[in-house]
Design a protein around this motif. Sequence first.
Motif, PDB file in Angstrom:
ATOM      1  N   GLU A   1     -25.561 -15.014  29.048  1.00 20.01           N
ATOM      2  CA  GLU A   1     -26.299 -14.984  30.405  1.00 20.01           C
ATOM      3  C   GLU A   1     -27.049 -13.474  30.460  1.00 20.01           C
ATOM      4  O   GLU A   1     -26.931 -12.695  31.375  1.00 20.01           O
ATOM      5  N   VAL A   2     -27.791 -13.287  29.486  1.00 20.82           N
ATOM      6  CA  VAL A   2     -28.786 -11.826  29.400  1.00 20.82           C
ATOM      7  C   VAL A   2     -29.315 -11.961  30.609  1.00 20.82           C
ATOM      8  O   VAL A   2     -30.089 -13.036  30.953  1.00 20.82           O
ATOM      9  N   PRO A   3     -29.559 -10.631  31.576  1.00 19.02           N
ATOM     10  CA  PRO A   3     -30.368 -10.752  32.597  1.00 19.02           C
ATOM     11  C   PRO A   3     -31.998 -10.696  31.948  1.00 19.02           C
ATOM     12  O   PRO A   3     -32.579  -9.745  32.222  1.00 19.02           O
ATOM     13  N   ILE A   4     -32.532 -11.860  31.372  1.00 19.57           N
ATOM     14  CA  ILE A   4     -33.792 -11.870  30.647  1.00 19.57           C
ATOM     15  C   ILE A   4     -35.024 -11.420  31.370  1.00 19.57           C
ATOM     16  O   ILE A   4     -35.685 -10.571  31.046  1.00 19.57           O
ATOM     17  N   PRO A   5     -35.389 -11.982  32.668  1.00 15.90           N
ATOM     18  CA  PRO A   5     -36.634 -11.423  33.284  1.00 15.90           C
ATOM     19  C   PRO A   5     -36.368 -10.149  33.692  1.00 15.90           C
ATOM     20  O   PRO A   5     -37.262  -9.523  33.789  1.00 15.90           O
ATOM     21  N   GLU A   6     -35.208  -9.749  34.324  1.00 19.48           N
ATOM     22  CA  GLU A   6     -35.160  -8.169  34.605  1.00 19.48           C
ATOM     23  C   GLU A   6     -35.635  -7.281  33.367  1.00 19.48           C
ATOM     24  O   GLU A   6     -36.021  -6.235  33.508  1.00 19.48           O
ATOM     25  N   PHE A   7     -34.887  -7.487  32.047  1.00 23.14           N
ATOM     26  CA  PHE A   7     -34.893  -6.719  31.025  1.00 23.14           C
ATOM     27  C   PHE A   7     -36.534  -6.637  30.616  1.00 23.14           C
ATOM     28  O   PHE A   7     -36.891  -5.694  30.234  1.00 23.14           O
ATOM     29  N   ILE A   8     -37.143  -7.988  30.758  1.00 22.48           N
ATOM     30  CA  ILE A   8     -38.534  -7.931  30.538  1.00 22.48           C
ATOM     31  C   ILE A   8     -39.418  -7.096  31.209  1.00 22.48           C
ATOM     32  O   ILE A   8     -40.350  -6.439  30.973  1.00 22.48           O
TER      33      ILE A   8
ATOM     34  N   GLN B   1     -32.648 -22.254  22.868  1.00 27.42           N
ATOM     35  CA  GLN B   1     -31.804 -21.691  24.160  1.00 27.42           C
ATOM     36  C   GLN B   1     -32.726 -20.932  25.339  1.00 27.42           C
ATOM     37  O   GLN B   1     -33.459 -21.966  25.970  1.00 27.42           O
ATOM     38  N   CYS B   2     -32.619 -19.749  25.224  1.00 28.52           N
ATOM     39  CA  CYS B   2     -33.706 -19.319  26.503  1.00 28.52           C
ATOM     40  C   CYS B   2     -35.097 -19.744  26.452  1.00 28.52           C
ATOM     41  O   CYS B   2     -35.590 -19.968  27.471  1.00 28.52           O
ATOM     42  N   GLU B   3     -35.667 -19.670  25.086  1.00 23.38           N
ATOM     43  CA  GLU B   3     -37.209 -19.960  25.109  1.00 23.38           C
ATOM     44  C   GLU B   3     -37.568 -21.414  25.433  1.00 23.38           C
ATOM     45  O   GLU B   3     -38.355 -21.867  25.812  1.00 23.38           O
ATOM     46  N   GLU B   4     -36.270 -22.401  25.029  1.00 21.04           N
ATOM     47  CA  GLU B   4     -36.611 -23.670  25.459  1.00 21.04           C
ATOM     48  C   GLU B   4     -36.651 -23.987  27.023  1.00 21.04           C
ATOM     49  O   GLU B   4     -37.217 -24.901  27.521  1.00 21.04           O
ATOM     50  N   SER B   5     -35.946 -22.980  27.650  1.00 20.59           N
ATOM     51  CA  SER B   5     -36.011 -23.030  29.135  1.00 20.59           C
ATOM     52  C   SER B   5     -37.072 -22.523  29.583  1.00 20.59           C
ATOM     53  O   SER B   5     -37.396 -22.493  31.074  1.00 20.59           O
ATOM     54  N   CYS B   6     -37.720 -21.718  29.021  1.00 19.51           N
ATOM     55  CA  CYS B   6     -39.000 -20.866  29.532  1.00 19.51           C
ATOM     56  C   CYS B   6     -39.842 -21.844  30.246  1.00 19.51           C
ATOM     57  O   CYS B   6     -40.440 -22.673  29.681  1.00 19.51           O
TER      58      CYS B   6
ATOM     59  N   ALA C   1     -41.828 -14.904  24.201  1.00 19.22           N
ATOM     60  CA  ALA C   1     -40.905 -14.580  23.004  1.00 19.22           C
ATOM     61  C   ALA C   1     -39.986 -13.792  23.158  1.00 19.22           C
ATOM     62  O   ALA C   1     -39.935 -12.378  23.100  1.00 19.22           O
ATOM     63  N   ILE C   2     -39.031 -14.233  24.045  1.00 22.26           N
ATOM     64  CA  ILE C   2     -37.593 -13.483  24.483  1.00 22.26           C
ATOM     65  C   ILE C   2     -36.930 -12.789  23.192  1.00 22.26           C
ATOM     66  O   ILE C   2     -36.502 -11.567  23.657  1.00 22.26           O
ATOM     67  N   GLY C   3     -36.765 -13.604  22.380  1.00 23.23           N
ATOM     68  CA  GLY C   3     -35.930 -13.067  21.117  1.00 23.23           C
ATOM     69  C   GLY C   3     -36.615 -11.754  20.561  1.00 23.23           C
ATOM     70  O   GLY C   3     -35.901 -10.937  20.022  1.00 23.23           O
ATOM     71  N   ARG C   4     -37.975 -11.798  20.363  1.00 23.08           N
ATOM     72  CA  ARG C   4     -38.533 -10.909  19.723  1.00 23.08           C
ATOM     73  C   ARG C   4     -38.735  -9.442  20.772  1.00 23.08           C
ATOM     74  O   ARG C   4     -38.499  -8.509  20.210  1.00 23.08           O
ATOM     75  N   LEU C   5     -38.588  -9.845  22.030  1.00 18.48           N
ATOM     76  CA  LEU C   5     -38.537  -8.612  22.850  1.00 18.48           C
ATOM     77  C   LEU C   5     -37.199  -8.135  22.859  1.00 18.48           C
ATOM     78  O   LEU C   5     -37.052  -6.961  23.028  1.00 18.48           O
ATOM     79  N   GLU C   6     -35.922  -8.899  22.798  1.00 16.24           N
ATOM     80  CA  GLU C   6     -34.856  -8.248  22.650  1.00 16.24           C
ATOM     81  C   GLU C   6     -34.676  -7.551  21.544  1.00 16.24           C
ATOM     82  O   GLU C   6     -34.133  -6.270  21.624  1.00 16.24           O
TER      83      GLU C   6
END
Lengths: 280, 489
Positions: free
Chosen positions: B66-73, B107-112, B122-127
């Motif tokens: 449960e990484v806060p994805i939009p927030e870190f982006i 996972q995350c990108e499938e739900s984007c 590209a959530i993984g690449r940004l991480e």
Amino acid sequence: MYPILTKQVFSDVTKLITIRARDIAQKAKAGQFVIIRIREEGERIPLTLADFNADEGTITLVFQEVGKSTMQLGTFHPGDTIASLTGPLGCATEIEKLGTVICIGGGVGIAPVFPVARELKRAGNKVISIIGARNKNLLFWEDKMGEVSDELIVCSDDGSTGRKSVVTVPLKELLEVHGKEIKKAWAIGPAIMMKFCAATTLEYQVPTIVSLNSIMVDGTGMCGACRVEVAGKTKFVCVDGPEFNAHEVDWNLVLSRQKLYLEEEKSAVDLYTCGRQKDE
Amino acid sequence: MSDQKELTIKERMAIERHTMNLQKPEERVKNFFEVALGYTEEQAQSEAERCLNCKKPKCREGCPVEVPIPEFIMAVRKGDMKEAVRLLKSTNNLPAICGRVCPQEIQCEESCILGKKSKPVAIGRLERYVADWELKQGVKSPVRAKQNPYKVAVIGSGPAGLTCAADLAKQGHRVVIFESLHVAGGVLMYGIPEFRLPKKIVQAEIDYVVSLGVEIRTDYVIGKIFSLDDLFASEGFDAVFLGTGAGLPIFMRIPGENYNGVYSANEFLTRVNLMKGYLFPEWDTPVKIGHKVAVIGAGNVAMDSARCALRLGILASMKKGISPPEVHIIYRRSAQEMPARAEEVENAGEEGVIFNFLVNPVEIYGTEQGWVEGMRCIRMKLGEPDASGRRRPVPVPGSEFDMDVDTVIVALGTRPNPIVFFDASGIERTKWGTIVADEATGKTTKDTVWAGGDIVTGAATVISAMGAGKRAAYEINIYLNNKARGGKK
């Protein structure tokens, strides 16, 4: 890091070290082994315990310089440390009171057979031991083996100490003389010696245990490098052994798998000795 | 970027997903350096602009930790990298690893939401970009939590153990990790190759976990030096987390499998990655690779094995001045059923790995001296779907053929190592050797023992193991806090 406390030089290629390893010494039992890695870039090599002392928190290893790593370990002195030490690994020897038993140690295999003989003696067995080596130089622990044996036979291939014979000759004589009295035998040494000991005792139907020293990486069942076939089934020496029923081991497989890295071992030794000569 | 006018949704959607910069295939097969080079600052900023910052972000639900994805982006978009790091690390202790090896596409990108119309962010690449930025700055040691009197033993220092240990240390518990090998990291160190996950990245993440106050004891094989029962009885631990993974190799059980030249993928990868066999003779552990290699299986481990074999073979052939090696993937199903990540399959293909589908080995031939010299295979066809939902492969009668190979690497999966169960009273196992544990809490059949990762699920992914480690840490913390209130210690 694990410090070396003492060192004994038995011959120019056979050496003994004791290492401080409190937790291992507490748990160690006869028949088990450790994996050591002498330096950061080192390989993981299995060595069966030659002794251990829970009170002093030490373990004893005896090794023969056969490859680069053991040659390098041979240059270590008390105070030097080895990079890592894992154990005790493998299953312990099954010790029970059986009656008369035979313990055979060949070459550097004399070291790991010692704690087995000692425990068998402690359990109330009559222990007859046979120790042998190529020559007097390579033979050690006649005294220690004598202390834990009711009878000790020493032999050497060239006759420079004890009888001039290989270990299977006195073994066969004992089996002839004592026959059914001998309840079990243990043989530890070079694979070829163990193979012939197995063939000898099979004739007399004396149950025999050998301790295999296969090539390993992790020593915990993870890699399978040490696989052998016992009674037609694949076993891992590291977790199922290192001791197996000698009469069920596929010796040809043991011998061929030992040759897996001969070429690489030779080139590593050449490079190492060449480098050492340059240093000198 | 923050000073500029906000983009409209249409403008954001018009930005194309940035591809990863990679080493060229013809170059990378000659080295063990990382294949994926990471985003530049411009690429990362621009990729961050693609995020629609949804009110109800689906991506976060797709993430096992449960990484806060939009927030870190958003923080990356603003150029506030410190904040991006803080947000990422608020739930993920090992972001530089996850950014590299997570299967984001499922996972995350499938739900984007962007993925519905075009390509997901590209959530993984940004991480990875954020985590690497932090590593470049030098990771700041966190303020250590106040220590409380409870001791937790974590068995295994792979992704599950490291995550569990880090989360418990953050709560002030004293954590000791026991690791059987001479370095911590588990599969991250011995399994995944340098060119996919550089070991200095793994080490940096482990250093971070240690900086939280976690003690790591390497060379400790639990079940041998201490049993699980000893940890409570004589070593004074209050709780134990078992995260020893699935480390036992599965062989095919076909004739000839013990010939010299047949490796388990575990052995082969351990020699290459952990023991640095590719640096022999400077490093002491040799690894032998032939001229025609068959890798059995088509998961990520099979791809890793094939790509390592290819590199070793090419480097050796360059040295000897002979033709490059052939490396084959042998898979009993078809391309669609391959369990490996699409990206890894693509990378392997680009590098020259040859794929053989609907083929199954039946026997390995050896020379009189005991070395592999060939492999008999049979062709397969797909029948009805099996329990896993994949169509079951069935042999085509009379279709046997021989392959001329000198090395066989078996990558058909692993199961848990039973060594840890010696003197582990009260711990129940399934018939597959995995631990019986509640998936939501990691609770085992023994009150004070939790488990998570491959030891529970069988071989799975790094991130799912991390998720399990995290959930167990949460539960262990509650247990210890309750114990504290009970005044038992």
